[in-house]
Design a protein around this motif. Sequence first.
Motif, PDB file in Angstrom:
ATOM      1  N   GLY A  25      11.529  19.747 -29.109  1.00 51.94           N
ATOM      2  CA  GLY A  25      12.629  19.440 -28.566  1.00 51.94           C
ATOM      3  C   GLY A  25      13.125  20.020 -27.339  1.00 51.94           C
ATOM      4  N   ILE A  26      12.264  20.570 -26.557  1.00 53.59           N
ATOM      5  CA  ILE A  26      12.529  21.573 -25.406  1.00 53.59           C
ATOM      6  C   ILE A  26      11.790  20.930 -24.155  1.00 53.59           C
ATOM      7  N   GLU A  27      12.518  20.557 -23.173  1.00 49.58           N
ATOM      8  CA  GLU A  27      11.969  19.808 -21.995  1.00 49.58           C
ATOM      9  C   GLU A  27      11.829  20.901 -20.870  1.00 49.58           C
ATOM     10  N   PRO A  28      10.472  21.272 -20.524  1.00 52.55           N
ATOM     11  CA  PRO A  28      10.264  22.363 -19.525  1.00 52.55           C
ATOM     12  C   PRO A  28      10.951  21.836 -18.308  1.00 52.55           C
ATOM     13  N   GLU A  29      11.067  23.074 -17.677  1.00 53.01           N
ATOM     14  CA  GLU A  29      11.773  22.836 -16.133  1.00 53.01           C
ATOM     15  C   GLU A  29      10.638  22.379 -15.020  1.00 53.01           C
ATOM     16  N   PRO A  30      10.977  21.671 -14.033  1.00 52.15           N
ATOM     17  CA  PRO A  30      10.052  21.363 -12.852  1.00 52.15           C
ATOM     18  C   PRO A  30       9.303  22.805 -12.672  1.00 52.15           C
ATOM     19  N   PRO A  31       7.891  22.731 -12.297  1.00 49.36           N
ATOM     20  CA  PRO A  31       7.349  24.030 -12.397  1.00 49.36           C
ATOM     21  C   PRO A  31       7.552  24.743 -10.810  1.00 49.36           C
ATOM     22  N   PHE A  32       7.694  26.145 -11.209  1.00 49.63           N
ATOM     23  CA  PHE A  32       7.685  26.951 -10.037  1.00 49.63           C
ATOM     24  C   PHE A  32       6.385  27.326  -9.215  1.00 49.63           C
ATOM     25  N   LEU A  33       5.351  27.330 -10.126  1.00 46.22           N
ATOM     26  CA  LEU A  33       4.046  27.874  -9.750  1.00 46.22           C
ATOM     27  C   LEU A  33       3.146  26.820 -10.253  1.00 46.22           C
ATOM     28  N   GLU A  34       1.883  26.794  -9.910  1.00 43.35           N
ATOM     29  CA  GLU A  34       0.762  25.878 -10.707  1.00 43.35           C
ATOM     30  C   GLU A  34       0.522  25.853 -11.828  1.00 43.35           C
ATOM     31  N   THR A  35       0.704  27.210 -12.565  1.00 47.90           N
ATOM     32  CA  THR A  35       0.557  27.242 -13.893  1.00 47.90           C
ATOM     33  C   THR A  35       1.625  28.107 -14.150  1.00 47.90           C
ATOM     34  N   GLY A  36       2.066  28.323 -15.606  1.00 49.30           N
ATOM     35  CA  GLY A  36       3.004  28.855 -16.187  1.00 49.30           C
ATOM     36  C   GLY A  36       3.961  27.837 -16.550  1.00 49.30           C
ATOM     37  N   VAL A  37       5.074  28.289 -17.369  1.00 47.88           N
ATOM     38  CA  VAL A  37       6.246  27.419 -17.857  1.00 47.88           C
ATOM     39  C   VAL A  37       7.579  28.121 -17.990  1.00 47.88           C
ATOM     40  N   VAL A  38       8.659  27.423 -17.435  1.00 48.44           N
ATOM     41  CA  VAL A  38       9.902  27.906 -17.633  1.00 48.44           C
ATOM     42  C   VAL A  38      10.801  26.791 -18.380  1.00 48.44           C
ATOM     43  N   ALA A  39      11.455  27.106 -19.388  1.00 51.95           N
ATOM     44  CA  ALA A  39      12.270  26.193 -19.888  1.00 51.95           C
ATOM     45  C   ALA A  39      13.684  26.810 -20.532  1.00 51.95           C
ATOM     46  N   LEU A  40      14.714  25.986 -20.569  1.00 51.52           N
ATOM     47  CA  LEU A  40      15.939  26.513 -20.972  1.00 51.52           C
ATOM     48  C   LEU A  40      16.529  25.867 -22.311  1.00 51.52           C
ATOM     49  N   ILE A  41      16.896  26.824 -23.175  1.00 53.18           N
ATOM     50  CA  ILE A  41      17.591  26.209 -24.328  1.00 53.18           C
ATOM     51  C   ILE A  41      19.266  26.343 -24.226  1.00 53.18           C
ATOM     52  N   LEU A  87      13.433  30.682 -21.258  1.00 52.12           N
ATOM     53  CA  LEU A  87      12.242  30.963 -21.684  1.00 52.12           C
ATOM     54  C   LEU A  87      11.202  30.936 -20.512  1.00 52.12           C
ATOM     55  N   ILE A  88      10.459  32.313 -20.271  1.00 53.05           N
ATOM     56  CA  ILE A  88       9.550  32.463 -19.044  1.00 53.05           C
ATOM     57  C   ILE A  88       8.169  32.610 -19.780  1.00 53.05           C
ATOM     58  N   PHE A  89       7.165  31.864 -19.568  1.00 53.45           N
ATOM     59  CA  PHE A  89       5.905  31.827 -19.974  1.00 53.45           C
ATOM     60  C   PHE A  89       5.048  31.978 -18.480  1.00 53.45           C
ATOM     61  N   GLN A  90       4.754  33.258 -18.115  1.00 52.66           N
ATOM     62  CA  GLN A  90       4.630  33.654 -16.502  1.00 52.66           C
ATOM     63  C   GLN A  90       2.858  33.908 -16.735  1.00 52.66           C
ATOM     64  N   PRO A  91       2.308  33.388 -15.735  1.00 57.82           N
ATOM     65  CA  PRO A  91       0.889  33.491 -15.350  1.00 57.82           C
ATOM     66  C   PRO A  91       0.755  34.803 -14.559  1.00 57.82           C
ATOM     67  N   ALA A  92      -0.613  35.228 -14.555  1.00 60.01           N
ATOM     68  CA  ALA A  92      -0.961  36.335 -13.716  1.00 60.01           C
ATOM     69  C   ALA A  92      -0.546  37.722 -13.740  1.00 60.01           C
ATOM     70  N   GLU A  93      -0.118  37.939 -14.862  1.00 56.05           N
ATOM     71  CA  GLU A  93       0.266  39.361 -15.000  1.00 56.05           C
ATOM     72  C   GLU A  93      -0.841  40.603 -14.746  1.00 56.05           C
ATOM     73  N   GLU A  94      -2.075  40.099 -15.072  1.00 60.31           N
ATOM     74  CA  GLU A  94      -3.458  40.996 -14.943  1.00 60.31           C
ATOM     75  C   GLU A  94      -3.868  41.143 -13.482  1.00 60.31           C
ATOM     76  N   LYS A  95      -3.237  40.485 -12.595  1.00 60.88           N
ATOM     77  CA  LYS A  95      -3.804  40.374 -11.333  1.00 60.88           C
ATOM     78  C   LYS A  95      -2.847  40.622 -10.152  1.00 60.88           C
ATOM     79  N   ALA A  96      -3.026  41.617  -9.454  1.00 62.45           N
ATOM     80  CA  ALA A  96      -2.046  41.820  -8.414  1.00 62.45           C
ATOM     81  C   ALA A  96      -2.137  40.868  -7.476  1.00 62.45           C
ATOM     82  N   PRO A  97      -0.968  40.294  -6.872  1.00 60.81           N
ATOM     83  CA  PRO A  97       0.433  41.064  -7.143  1.00 60.81           C
ATOM     84  C   PRO A  97       1.114  40.453  -8.328  1.00 60.81           C
ATOM     85  N   GLY A  98       0.568  39.826  -9.367  1.00 63.56           N
ATOM     86  CA  GLY A  98       0.964  39.527 -10.388  1.00 63.56           C
ATOM     87  C   GLY A  98       1.752  38.303  -9.982  1.00 63.56           C
ATOM     88  N   GLY A  99       2.300  37.724 -11.298  1.00 58.47           N
ATOM     89  CA  GLY A  99       2.860  36.327 -11.341  1.00 58.47           C
ATOM     90  C   GLY A  99       4.534  36.396 -11.175  1.00 58.47           C
TER      91      GLY A  99
END
Length: 404
Positions: A56-72, A144-156
């Motif tokens: 029942g959670i609709e993700p927000e429009p994407p900020f980056l090509e991968t990863g997800v942001v959503a609001l409850i 909710l922040i599902f963030q890409p690219a933590e492992e590769k500088a400069p990070g996500g």
Amino acid sequence: MNTDISAVLAKRIRERASEIFPETVSLRREIHLHPELSYEEVRTTALIIDYLRKIGIEPEPPFLETGVVALIRGEGNDCSKRSLIALRADIDALPVTEENSHGFCSAEPGKMHACGHDMHTAMLLGAAKLIMEFRSELRGDVLLIFQPAEEKAPGGARPLIEAGLFRRFKPDAIIGQHCFPSVETGKVALSKGSFMAATDELYFTVHGQGGHASAPHKAADPVLGAAHIITAVQHLVSRVAPPHEPAVVSIASIHGGNAPNVIPSTVTMSGTMRTMNESLRAKLKERLRETVTCTARALGVEAKLEIRTGYPVLVNDPEVTEEAKTFCREFLGERNVLQSESLMTAEDFAYYLQEVPGTFWQIGTGTGSAEGGNTLHSATFNPEERALETGTGLLAYAAFRFFM
């Protein structure tokens, strides 16, 4: 804050976290089977979106090509102020070939969730489900922040912020957690202030004059120069950094030459520098450059050093961290909440903490006994899955408890 209400809520969330544990395990294993490297997390992003929509959670429009942001949106009493807490999980894997033997090893050659990001993602998805189930009692909003690219500088984290994350949403606090096999499952460890190190990547190129190994006096030996540079830069920690200030300089790779009787013309090296405050970081960079240049010159070779600036020091907000300790004790019990030492690992969660007060804690995935190879970034990293229940419930409880 009514302690009776919080105790009842903690009990209910613990029970539900236990009940949905098989579901979070299934999520984690699906993600683990199909690891994706930084900025390539297409399948993982689709999995997250699909699961959020199912609950029942609709993700927000994407900020980056991968990863997800959503609001409850909370529906409880006293929601008029619309306070906001952010919960973050990272979703990318590492370029590691898995060497475990369990039934859900990576199906992607040369890629593995060797740092627990599959666990983090499953925990936050499980927490989102619990928050939705008890949303009628949620007195604020949860990002909710599902963030890409933590492992590769400069990070996500930084690109996400630059893309407008905190212009669209203005959290009052942010919380993140990371698997640690050195902490026993069922426990967490927290620390106020400087918690994780700033990291900088070091790239050395030593140029000389190649020649016959039998006549080194007719060459300018970059291998010798590189060896002296390795030795020389070690003094920075013991003689430049104050004894009470944590600092690390490590040379992790060296390449040069391909024959036993040929002095090469070039040697390359790479390494890392870790520091816990920005003034020492700047000072060590300056002295590192001087040391490399002067050592090379003394040995008749030339050396260039490239320093690629990495993540900043991760500084946990003291007030939010103290509050979080209270939440954790209520949910896990006093003996399961530990004081963490500062760590020389690095995390791009640090960028969020430059913008929003928050805290980042260690969530235990260890078994209580020493296991060779069960370390972060190892091909045999194998976290205890029961930690999924702990992390799922704790994130959900923290979201509710923040508004009480």
